[in-house]
Design a protein around this motif. Structure first.
Motif, PDB file in Angstrom:
ATOM      1  N   GLY A   1       0.841  -1.189   0.000  1.00 42.40           N
ATOM      2  CA  GLY A   1       0.000   0.000   0.000  1.00 42.40           C
ATOM      3  C   GLY A   1       0.870   1.231   0.000  1.00 42.40           C
ATOM      4  O   GLY A   1       2.086   1.133   0.138  1.00 42.40           O
TER       5      GLY A   1
ATOM      6  N   SER B   1       2.431   5.036   1.259  1.00 44.38           N
ATOM      7  CA  SER B   1       2.932   5.502   2.545  1.00 44.38           C
ATOM      8  C   SER B   1       1.760   5.862   3.445  1.00 44.38           C
ATOM      9  O   SER B   1       0.785   6.433   2.978  1.00 44.38           O
TER      10      SER B   1
ATOM     11  N   CYS C   1      -0.142   3.712   5.032  1.00 40.36           N
ATOM     12  CA  CYS C   1      -1.231   2.741   5.035  1.00 40.36           C
ATOM     13  C   CYS C   1      -1.123   1.783   6.219  1.00 40.36           C
ATOM     14  O   CYS C   1      -1.927   0.887   6.370  1.00 40.36           O
TER      15      CYS C   1
ATOM     16  N   LYS D   1       1.212  -0.444   6.925  1.00 35.88           N
ATOM     17  CA  LYS D   1       1.693  -1.802   6.681  1.00 35.88           C
ATOM     18  C   LYS D   1       2.821  -2.195   7.627  1.00 35.88           C
ATOM     19  O   LYS D   1       2.826  -3.300   8.176  1.00 35.88           O
TER      20      LYS D   1
ATOM     21  N   HIS E   1       6.238  -1.561  -0.648  1.00 38.79           N
ATOM     22  CA  HIS E   1       5.422  -0.541  -1.300  1.00 38.79           C
ATOM     23  C   HIS E   1       5.415  -0.791  -2.805  1.00 38.79           C
ATOM     24  O   HIS E   1       4.778  -0.083  -3.557  1.00 38.79           O
TER      25      HIS E   1
ATOM     26  N   LEU F   1      -3.558  -2.344   1.276  1.00 36.22           N
ATOM     27  CA  LEU F   1      -4.057  -1.487   2.347  1.00 36.22           C
ATOM     28  C   LEU F   1      -4.162  -0.054   1.849  1.00 36.22           C
ATOM     29  O   LEU F   1      -3.348   0.392   1.042  1.00 36.22           O
ATOM     30  N   ARG F   2      -5.168   0.656   2.344  1.00 39.58           N
ATOM     31  CA  ARG F   2      -5.258   2.078   2.025  1.00 39.58           C
ATOM     32  C   ARG F   2      -4.858   2.891   3.243  1.00 39.58           C
ATOM     33  O   ARG F   2      -4.720   2.356   4.341  1.00 39.58           O
ATOM     34  N   VAL F   3      -4.639   4.202   3.049  1.00 39.90           N
ATOM     35  CA  VAL F   3      -4.175   5.066   4.130  1.00 39.90           C
ATOM     36  C   VAL F   3      -5.101   4.941   5.343  1.00 39.90           C
ATOM     37  O   VAL F   3      -6.326   4.895   5.202  1.00 39.90           O
TER      38      VAL F   3
ATOM     39  N   GLY G   1      -4.695   2.344   7.396  1.00 48.46           N
ATOM     40  CA  GLY G   1      -4.675   0.928   7.745  1.00 48.46           C
ATOM     41  C   GLY G   1      -6.001   0.231   7.542  1.00 48.46           C
ATOM     42  O   GLY G   1      -6.480  -0.519   8.394  1.00 48.46           O
TER      43      GLY G   1
ATOM     44  N   ALA H   1      -8.133  -2.911   1.796  1.00 46.68           N
ATOM     45  CA  ALA H   1      -8.939  -2.651   0.600  1.00 46.68           C
ATOM     46  C   ALA H   1      -9.306  -3.962  -0.082  1.00 46.68           C
ATOM     47  O   ALA H   1     -10.421  -4.146  -0.544  1.00 46.68           O
TER      48      ALA H   1
END
Lengths: 214, 367
Positions: free
Chosen positions: B35, B37, B39, B41, B194, B209-211, B213, B216
């Motif tokens: 994902g 930055s 997100c 991870k 990333h 993952l989206r911002v 956390g 998606a």
């Protein structure tokens, strides 16, 4: 020169006294500065007060500190303990920042990796952080050693025998030879301590003298 | 198996790094968290070994709630590899690798033997064992990082962008070797990156993952490419999804053609005769490994390596449809070169034959 050859034993004895008075505070000061420096890096709020506070100690004039010590410690004015304690305070003043900076210079990813491998905090300090801080701490220690050698001589004004006694003696008799010998002996002693610390530091950091891969 | 159940991490400032994450990383598989930055991870990864404590929710490893375990003991049972390697600069390579075994109380001789064994396993010369990390290249240090994480044979490995600090060529090598190692070891791996291409290449399953956390989509790489859940996932995957999806589609039996070949060092006259009027002729070495295409009309004398057109990629028989199609598209002769496992020429394939194989796949098929 003639005076020097005639007083070899005396000069040697004063030099030994001088070395002991400079060395004990250096070692004790380092041992006390390590936990203080650790506190300053571990708890960021403590960093500024600790560094500023210990740094201030160094601004106290040495003669004043030597005279104050008997009042605080209840020792006699001629007791060498006064000098040792005062110089320990100066050593701490110089080394807390150095230790804190040394510990702060340990790469964060190395600390993270150590933690991730299950190395507990105490073991991590002794086996990873402190060894990696050695080069920075040694640099500060060299400054403190030379500073101690120089400040010890002031204690001659209180009548505590060491190389500084040659200065008071020389001034009192308006005789230059002991003063010149005292200065030279101080320089030799400072240089010897400096080299010793350098050598110990190099022996403790074999990884710094390896050919770096290109 | 590692399972996240409704895990959140809210930092003191009120920033939500991870918002209600639930996912399972199956035993023996590689789960990639990918994902942009921010997100969460890396935060998610570090909550597994409790380098970061979750604000709420539970993380279980094989059914055991990690919050009930001693953090240091938990960590000794989990291999951890980070971007820069994180090697101890003041310890030799062998000592670095032996760290966790020694912490676990192995005797020194056994830990050393194990360290030697791992050094070879990750493809490093044993002579490097006595060196310090600053004497190794970035790629070598990264291999040591992997060896160190594997030292006590932990069932679980966490990898935080382990290959992103090395140059692309070395990265590709490290990825390939990592997959080969995983083929032998079957660790349960959670891998953070990333780089979507790395995620696709390495992941058995990929969590996008989206911002903040938020998960998606969690799916196999092929499924992600074929059926992204929403615009965010589609955008993050990038262009050429249809073509890239072919990388996960094993090529069916393709109609191969025999390809006339010329040995390296033959005369151009021989080559022209073998080409029999065709503009291009394939040049091979003594072991029938394809070397490149030659154009006899433009050459004279003997055919040497400098004469060869090297634009064509080579695909393996039984490899992916993407590789086969790419071989056909990239060859100057439009004939894609296919080789066997030992790199020997088997035959060539036309782009149209690969395309009809793609057309024959059931609609919406996902490998």
């Amino acid at each position: 020169m003639k005076w020097f050859l005639g007083h070899l034993d005396q000069v040697w004895q004063l030099m030994l006294n001088h070395a002991v008075l400079a060395l004990i505070p250096l070692v004790v000061g380092l041992l006390l500065a390590i936990p203080l420096g650790w506190l300053a890096t571990r708890y960021r709020v403590l960093y500024s007060p600790l560094i500023a506070g210990t740094g201030l100690l160094y601004t106290i004039p040495s003669l004043a500190l030597f005279i104050l010590m008997p009042l605080v410690l209840g020792t006699g004015i001629l007791d060498p303990v006064n000098v040792v304690v005062a110089l320990t305070i100066y050593t701490i003043a110089l080394l807390v920042r150095t230790v804190a900076d040394g510990l702060g210079s340990v790469p964060d990813d190395v600390v993270q990796a150590a933690t991730a491998m299950g190395i507990g905090r105490g073991r991590r300090f002794w086996s990873v952080e402190l060894p990696l801080a050695v080069p920075v701490i040694a640099a500060g220690l060299r400054v403190a050693a030379v500073s101690n050698v120089s400040i010890v001589s002031v204690a001659a004004l209180l009548g505590i025998p060491q190389l500084g006694s040659l200065f008071t003696d020389g001034f009192a008799r308006n005789f230059l030879d002991p003063i010149a010998v005292g200065i030279l002996a101080c320089m030799v002693l400072a240089l010897a301590m400096d080299l010793a610390i350098l050598w110990i530091s190099r022996a403790a950091t074999p990884w710094l003298r390896t050919r770096v891969a290109t | 198996m590692i399972s996240f159940t409704d895990v959140t991490k809210v930092y003191p400032g009120g920033t939500t790094a991870v918002g209600g994450l639930s996912l399972t990383a199956p035993t023996g598989k590689i789960t990639v968290l990918v994902g942009p930055s921010g997100c969460g991870k890396t935060t998610s990864l570090r909550m597994i070994n409790r380098m970061i404590e979750p604000t709420s929710g539970t993380i279980e490893i094989d059914g055991r709630d990690t919050s009930t375990l001693n953090p240091n003991e938990l960590r000794r049972g989990i291999g951890y590899v980070i971007q820069s390697g994180g090697l101890f600069p003041h310890r030799t390579i062998l000592d670095n690798i032996a760290t966790v075994p020694l912490l676990l109380g192995w005797d020194k001789a056994k830990a050393r033997t194990r360290a030697h064994e791992l050094l070879e396993r990750v493809g490093l010369d044993p002579i490097l064992g006595k060196r310090y990390p600053n004497q190794l290249s970035g790629g070598q240090q990264q291999r040591v990082g992997v060896a160190r994480a594997l030292a006590a044979d932990p069932p679980v490995m966490l990898m935080d962008e382990p290959f992103s600090a090395v140059d692309p060529v070395v990265r590709e090598q490290l990825q390939d070797e990592f997959l080969r190692l995983q083929g032998e070891l079957d660790k349960t791996i959670v891998f953070v990156t990333h780089d979507i291409d790395e995620a696709m290449k390495l992941g058995d399953q990929v969590a996008v993952l989206r911002v903040g956390g938020i998960l998606a989509q969690l799916a196999t790489p092929a499924k992600l490419l074929a059926d992204p859940h929403d615009d965010f996932v589609a955008d993050f995957l990038g262009r050429d999804r249809g073509y890239r999806g072919l990388a996960f589609a094993e090529a069916p039996e393709l109609p191969l053609r025999d390809e006339p070949v010329v040995l390296l060092g033959s005369t151009v006259a021989q080559a022209a005769e073998i080409a029999a009027g065709d503009q291009w002729v394939l040049v091979v070495d003594d072991a029938r490994a394809p070397l490149g295409w030659a154009e006899p009309d433009r050459l004279s004398g003997l055919i040497d390596r400098d004469h060869l057109h090297r634009g064509g990629t080579v695909a393996r028989v039984g490899g992916s449809l993407r590789a086969a199609l790419d071989a056909a598209l990239s060859a100057p002769s439009r004939r894609g070169v296919l080789v066997d496992e030992d790199g020997r020429l088997v035959g060539t394939v036309r782009a149209q034959d690969v395309l009809s194989a793609i057309e024959r796949r059931p609609a919406g098929a996902v490998a």
